[in-house]
Design a protein around this motif. Structure first.
Motif, short mmCIF file in Angstrom:
data_model
loop_
_atom_site.label_atom_id
_atom_site.label_comp_id
_atom_site.label_asym_id
_atom_site.label_seq_id
_atom_site.Cartn_x
_atom_site.Cartn_y
_atom_site.Cartn_z
N ALA A 39 0.83 -1.23 0.00
CA ALA A 39 0.00 0.00 0.00
C ALA A 39 0.85 1.26 0.00
O ALA A 39 0.55 2.24 0.66
N ASP A 40 1.95 1.22 -0.81
CA ASP A 40 2.84 2.38 -0.90
C ASP A 40 2.29 3.34 -1.95
O ASP A 40 2.45 3.10 -3.15
N GLN A 41 1.66 4.39 -1.54
CA GLN A 41 1.05 5.33 -2.48
C GLN A 41 1.87 6.61 -2.64
O GLN A 41 1.48 7.50 -3.37
N ASP A 42 3.01 6.70 -1.95
CA ASP A 42 3.77 7.95 -1.95
C ASP A 42 4.92 7.95 -2.96
O ASP A 42 5.60 8.95 -3.13
N LYS A 43 5.15 6.83 -3.61
CA LYS A 43 6.26 6.72 -4.55
C LYS A 43 6.00 7.62 -5.78
O LYS A 43 4.93 7.59 -6.36
N ARG A 44 7.02 8.40 -6.15
CA ARG A 44 6.88 9.27 -7.32
C ARG A 44 6.85 8.44 -8.60
O ARG A 44 7.67 7.57 -8.80
N LYS A 45 5.89 8.72 -9.48
CA LYS A 45 5.77 7.96 -10.71
C LYS A 45 6.78 8.46 -11.74
O LYS A 45 6.97 9.66 -11.90
N ASP A 46 7.42 7.52 -12.43
CA ASP A 46 8.25 7.88 -13.57
C ASP A 46 7.48 7.51 -14.84
O ASP A 46 6.34 7.06 -14.80
N PHE A 47 8.13 7.69 -16.00
CA PHE A 47 7.43 7.46 -17.26
C PHE A 47 6.99 6.01 -17.40
O PHE A 47 5.93 5.72 -17.97
N LEU A 48 7.80 5.08 -16.92
CA LEU A 48 7.45 3.67 -17.05
C LEU A 48 6.19 3.35 -16.24
O LEU A 48 5.35 2.56 -16.68
N ASP A 49 6.05 3.94 -15.06
CA ASP A 49 4.82 3.74 -14.28
C ASP A 49 3.60 4.18 -15.07
O ASP A 49 2.56 3.51 -15.07
N VAL A 50 3.72 5.32 -15.76
CA VAL A 50 2.61 5.81 -16.57
C VAL A 50 2.28 4.83 -17.69
O VAL A 50 1.11 4.49 -17.94
N LEU A 51 3.32 4.33 -18.36
CA LEU A 51 3.10 3.38 -19.46
C LEU A 51 2.45 2.10 -18.96
O LEU A 51 1.57 1.54 -19.63
N LEU A 52 2.88 1.64 -17.81
CA LEU A 52 2.31 0.40 -17.27
C LEU A 52 0.85 0.59 -16.85
O LEU A 52 0.05 -0.35 -16.90
N GLU A 53 0.49 1.79 -16.45
CA GLU A 53 -0.92 2.07 -16.18
C GLU A 53 -1.74 1.92 -17.45
O GLU A 53 -2.86 1.40 -17.43
N PHE A 54 -1.17 2.35 -18.58
CA PHE A 54 -1.88 2.21 -19.84
C PHE A 54 -1.90 0.75 -20.29
O PHE A 54 -2.82 0.32 -20.98
N ARG A 55 -0.89 -0.02 -19.91
CA ARG A 55 -0.91 -1.45 -20.23
C ARG A 55 -2.05 -2.14 -19.50
O ARG A 55 -2.64 -3.11 -19.97
N GLU A 56 -2.38 -1.60 -18.33
CA GLU A 56 -3.45 -2.20 -17.53
C GLU A 56 -4.81 -1.59 -17.83
O GLU A 56 -5.76 -1.78 -17.10
N GLY A 57 -4.89 -0.83 -18.92
CA GLY A 57 -6.18 -0.29 -19.33
C GLY A 57 -6.25 1.20 -19.44
O GLY A 57 -7.26 1.76 -19.84
N GLY A 58 -5.16 1.89 -19.07
CA GLY A 58 -5.15 3.33 -19.19
C GLY A 58 -5.85 4.01 -18.03
O GLY A 58 -6.52 3.39 -17.22
#
Length: 520
Positions: free
Chosen positions: A276-295
């Protein structure tokens, strides 16, 4: 009965004869129309059969095209083998193109080195203009290069530039000379690595990072080589120079390495969810993986290959262009010692002793920013931008542009046009001072180093932060002299055409730490 059969045969012969005649007449008409349209192409030099104007390119095609434009005009036709190419060499024609024909000329001419069995899935650079490309463009402008994310990653840029300063101080110790372009490249590569993966890829212990660096570099090298298969279609199946085969081999290897990084991140994301770590700063790969999971809104879903392509493209587009601009800036400053002293005086008067240059300081460093602009005017990273293609036939400046025509915008020639610039061949940052409102945001067509219109480079907000900070940090941290006792007036300023416009001879310099600079 025989009469009926003979009648049917005669009728059939008449029908076939009439049809053949109509086809022939239609072909003649079509050929005549095509010929008439060919006569309406922009003017250009005579060409040889089969090879066209290829042998008129020379080793510096941007210069050769600029010379031809003086004779044939700011919009001209060249035949590169069988490839019809329209070259634009003035701000007026560029304005017409980007303002009035931007959509129809928003296609991409894709060279053999970048073609593979997967089409152009995920590629913002090579995708044809359409729904998929618009989605990728929206992603880049709203997720990657939006101001809030760039602000959040200010520390990443500062860290990469600090490390570059440290490495240069180590390598240049004892009066040793260094290849400054190499350090710019390492900084740019690690910067992209941090923006995407949150890590330096070129650490001594990172063999995967070193291999990714090698394969990405080979792809950029191969993509910059002239390829006969691009201009003579009958050679495509043969690939006589092996450029496509080699480039696809290196792309495959780079994708495999990037895939390992992505797999590790996916496993890390699962662990983060469990914690439940919600404080980690997102990098570009995190954004891309969100889109892999449906955007974000569940609208799009990226395949693993799409993510690979986007990651690879960021490295390819972000390293060579940054390196070439910074190396040319240093070369022009060392070639003009008075300008070098002037920009260093500005830096050292605005930045307190023992302080490092920060992004917030840029508002007061007008001359430094003018140096970057003047470098981009004289040495645009991509002298023709990325080749455009006509997605349909159109008329521009009264001339006919056939469908699938390659359109090259010679921004190198436009930046040196005496009709737009006073004393255009002189490096003079002062032209961007004194209240000048000229910028590189794509609206002033005499100065479009990053392009204009729909297919303008989306990373301009990042480049506008990295370029002055990197150059200013080195000018503030060190005093500089040319290596091997070379005098400013004897510098070799020859260009070398590749995927970007680099110096033919790498710039070798000697750094001497400035006493008033803060240590890293």
């Amino acid at each position: 009965m025989e009469g009926v059969i003979v009648g049917l045969i005669l009728a059939a012969l008449v029908w076939f004869g009439t049809s053949a005649l109509k086809r022939k007449q239609r072909k003649v008409v079509e050929t005549s129309v095509e010929f008439q349209l060919q006569l309406q192409l922009p003017p250009g030099p005579p060409c040889w059969p089969v090879v066209g104007n290829i042998f008129q390119l020379g080793w510096s095609p941007h210069e050769s095209f600029a010379q031809l434009a003086r004779k044939y005009g700011p919009i001209m036709t060249l035949w590169l083998g069988s490839m019809c190419t329209v070259v634009i060499s003035s701000s007026e024609v560029a304005r017409d193109m980007f303002k009035n024909h931007d959509v129809v000329l928003a296609g991409r001419k894709i060279y053999e080195a970048m073609k593979d069995d997967y089409g152009h899935e995920g590629s913002l650079i090579t995708s044809q203009y359409g729904h998929h490309w618009k989605m990728l463009r929206r992603l880049s402008t709203t997720e990657f290069f939006v101001m809030s994310r760039l602000d959040a990653m200010q520390g990443v840029r500062r860290k990469c530039i600090d490390r570059m300063v440290h490495f240069i101080e180590e390598a240049g110790g004892g009066g040793a000379s260094i290849d400054i372009g190499r350090f710019f490249f390492l900084m740019a590569f690690n910067l992209i690595g941090n923006l995407i993966f949150s890590k330096d890829l070129l650490e001594p212990e990172s063999m995967r990072g070193q291999k990714f660096f090698y394969h990405a570099g080979k792809v950029m090298e191969l993509a910059g080589k002239p390829n006969a298969a691009d201009f003579l279609p009958f050679l495509r199946w043969l690939d006589p120079q092996g450029i496509k085969r080699k480039s696809q081999s290196h792309i495959k290897r780079a994708f495999e390495i990037a895939g390992c990084f992505i797999k590790e991140r996916m496993e890390s994301r699962r662990d983060d969810c469990r914690c439940a770590d919600q404080d980690k700063r997102k990098d570009f790969l995190d954004v891309l993986l969100e889109f892999r999971e449906g955007g974000v809104n569940g609208t799009y879903s990226f395949s693993p290959r799409t993510i690979n392509v986007i990651v690879f493209e960021m490295f390819a587009a972000g390293t060579d262009t940054t390196t070439s601009t910074l190396e040319w800036a240093m070369a022009e400053l060392l070639h003009s010692p008075k300008t070098l002293h002037k920009v260093q005086a500005e830096l050292r008067s605005k930045i307190e002793p023992n302080k490092k240059l920060e992004e917030k300081d840029m508002e007061d460093l007008h001359y430094l920013k003018a140096v970057i602009k003047e470098t981009l005017r004289l040495h645009p990273p991509l002298p023709f931008l990325v080749p455009h293609m006509a997605m349909d036939s159109c008329k521009m400046q009264g001339y006919y542009i056939p469908k699938e025509t390659q359109v090259l915008v010679n921004v190198w020639a436009i930046g040196r046009d005496p009709n737009s610039w006073e004393d255009p061949l002189t490096f003079k940052p002062e032209r961007f001072m004194e209240g000048s409102k000229r910028d590189y945001k794509g609206h002033q067509f005499e100065f479009i180093p990053f392009g204009s219109g729909r297919r303008m480079c989306p990373a301009v907000p990042l480049a506008s932060r990295v370029l002055p900070l990197a150059l200013g940090s080195l000018l503030h941290a060190f005093d500089w002299v040319l290596a091997d006792g070379i005098e400013a007036q004897d510098m070799d300023m020859t260009e070398k055409m590749g995927i970007t416009l680099r110096k033919a001879l790498p710039l070798r310099v000697k750094p001497s730490p400035f006493k008033g600079h803060a240590t890293v």
